[in-house]
Each structure stands twice: as C-alpha cells, then as structure tokens.
Design an enzyme around this catalytic site. Structure first.
Site, PDB file in Angstrom:
ATOM      1  CB  CYS A   1      -0.911  -0.013   1.222  1.00 53.65           C
ATOM      2  SG  CYS A   1      -1.782   1.556   1.454  1.00 53.65           S
TER       3      CYS A   1
ATOM      4  CD  GLU B   1      -8.310   9.380   4.634  1.00 50.76           C
ATOM      5  OE1 GLU B   1      -7.477   9.690   3.779  1.00 50.76           O
ATOM      6  OE2 GLU B   1      -9.297   8.681   4.393  1.00 50.76           O
TER       7      GLU B   1
HETATM    8  N1  GSH Z   1      -7.120   8.303   1.544  1.00 46.78           N
HETATM    9  C1  GSH Z   1      -6.573   7.128   2.190  1.00 46.78           C
HETATM   10  C2  GSH Z   1      -6.462   6.026   1.164  1.00 46.78           C
HETATM   11  C3  GSH Z   1      -6.007   4.701   1.787  1.00 46.78           C
HETATM   12  C4  GSH Z   1      -6.235   3.534   0.823  1.00 46.78           C
HETATM   13  O1  GSH Z   1      -6.925   3.669  -0.213  1.00 46.78           O
HETATM   14  N2  GSH Z   1      -5.676   2.377   1.189  1.00 46.78           N
HETATM   15  C5  GSH Z   1      -5.908   1.209   0.399  1.00 46.78           C
HETATM   16  C6  GSH Z   1      -4.690   0.303   0.333  1.00 46.78           C
HETATM   17  S1  GSH Z   1      -3.389   1.084  -0.577  1.00 46.78           S
HETATM   18  C7  GSH Z   1      -7.005   0.385   1.036  1.00 46.78           C
HETATM   19  O2  GSH Z   1      -7.048   0.226   2.245  1.00 46.78           O
HETATM   20  N3  GSH Z   1      -7.880  -0.136   0.177  1.00 46.78           N
HETATM   21  C8  GSH Z   1      -8.972  -0.926   0.594  1.00 46.78           C
HETATM   22  C9  GSH Z   1     -10.264  -0.299   0.132  1.00 46.78           C
HETATM   23  O3  GSH Z   1     -10.260   0.730  -0.527  1.00 46.78           O
HETATM   24  O4  GSH Z   1     -11.300  -0.832   0.462  1.00 46.78           O
HETATM   25  C10 GSH Z   1      -5.208   7.472   2.811  1.00 46.78           C
HETATM   26  O5  GSH Z   1      -4.587   8.465   2.370  1.00 46.78           O
HETATM   27  O6  GSH Z   1      -4.794   6.825   3.781  1.00 46.78           O
END
Ligand code: GSH
Length: 191
Positions: free
Chosen positions: A10, A62
């Site tokens: 990630c 976040e």
């Molecule tokens: N806006 C969030 C995005 C985090 C994100 O999209 N993480 C992904 C992994 S890279 C995730 O957990 N995806 C699972 C999902 O979207 O359900 C941040 O900046 O932390």
C-alpha cells in the site's frame, strides 16, 4: 507505543512508514490482508482502509492527516519548511495529489491514454524540481513523502521510465539515498 495497521504493497501506508523512519519513531506493525480484510479494521477506520495509526487510545486513519499529526507530535527532525509560503506550497502539492493519482490508477487499470496523462503529471513534477532539490523545497519533507511511493511503484511495476524527466529521476535517486526511502525500494523489490 504506536501501532501501524499496515500493508506492504500500500503506497498510502508507505507514506506513513517513511515519516516514522525519518523521525526515528519506534512502532509495531499489524499487517492487514487487503484481499481478505478483517472485520475489526472497520472499528479502526469506518472506510476499512489502511493505513491507520494508533497511539494509546488515539486512532487515526488517512495518510496525509497521520503524517501531519506525526509532524506536530514529533517535531524533530522537521518535515515541513520553516517558511510559511514554502510550507503552503508543499501542502498544496499534497492537497492536489489526486490529480497525480487519478492517471496512475487509470494506468493500473489499463485505461487508454492513461500513460500519457500520467506522463503529463510527471512533467509537472519535473518542472517543479527544476528549481529546487525537493518537492517540499530546499529540504526533503512531507510533499516528497506524499508522491514518492507512487513514483517508486510506477517505475517498478507499471514500466514507467523517468528518462524524459531528468529532474524527477535525479530527485528519486537523491531521495533513495535516505534509509527511509531505500527501505521502501527494497520492500517493493521483495514483493
Ligand atoms: N485516503 C486514504 C487512502 C487509503 C487507501 O486507499 N488504502 C488502500 C490500500 S493502498 C485500502 O485500504 N484499500 C482498501 C479499500 O479501498 O477498500 C489514505 O490516504 O490513507
């Protein structure tokens, strides 16, 4: 003690790992399987996403907000410039990160013209780096951290070549001299 709910692949988690390493903050990791997310992750973050940072009873999702929290809570070494205008410019880059990530994820999905759209974004970053060593300004900082994980992945898994963006290519190599960033490169190589 700090706990990071984390996933190796990630890039948002990578943002937080880099800041924790830069600041020398000790933490433990709980790896979350993104393909089979445990139900309890929704108690930490209603969106079910990683990263999530936990410090005692304080739970924060976040990546950009986590990094701002870490910067305020652990101010040394600083990852925003002292100058308010430089700091604001760095924050603007973080705020507008979606302009970069949209074509990045479009390319991952194999969408037509995504490579060109991503290249336009890389050119904008290259322009900015023509006049300064780091996106954050004179020193490495949170704007660099906001973009590096995707640039590293674009190179390692999307076949993106930075040869046409020399300032950007130099910036990646400059950043990769830092243990916090070289650790991320090593992690990607092992995936
Ligand atoms: N806006 C969030 C995005 C985090 C994100 O999209 N993480 C992904 C992994 S890279 C995730 O957990 N995806 C699972 C999902 O979207 O359900 C941040 O900046 O932390």
């Amino acid at each position: 003690m700090i706990t990071l709910y984390d996933a190796d692949r990630c890039p948002y988690c990578a943002r937080v790992r880099i800041v924790l390493a830069e600041k020398g903050i000790g933490y433990e990791t709980v790896v979350v399987d993104l393909d089979d997310r445990p139900a309890w992750i929704y108690e930490k973050n209603p969106l079910g996403r990683v990263p999530v940072l936990e410090e005692e009873a304080f739970v924060l999702p976040e990546s950009a907000v986590i990094n701002e929290y870490l910067e305020e809570r652990y101010p040394e070494p600083p990852l925003w410039p002292a100058d308010p205008a430089e700091r604001a410019e760095g924050r603007l880059l973080v705020e507008r990160f979606d302009s970069f990530s949209r074509p990045y994820y479009a390319l991952r999905r194999g969408e037509d013209d995504a490579r060109d759209r991503l290249d336009d974004q890389l050119a904008l970053l290259d322009d900015r780096l023509g006049g300064r060593p780091y996106l954050t300004g004179r020193e490495f900082g949170l704007a660099d951290v906001a973009y590096l994980p995707w640039i590293l992945r674009a190179e390692s898994s999307l076949g993106v070549d930075l040869d046409n963006h020399p300032s950007l290519a130099e910036w990646v190599e400059r950043a990769a001299e830092r243990p916090s960033v070289s650790a991320e490169r090593a992690l990607l190589a092992a995936l």
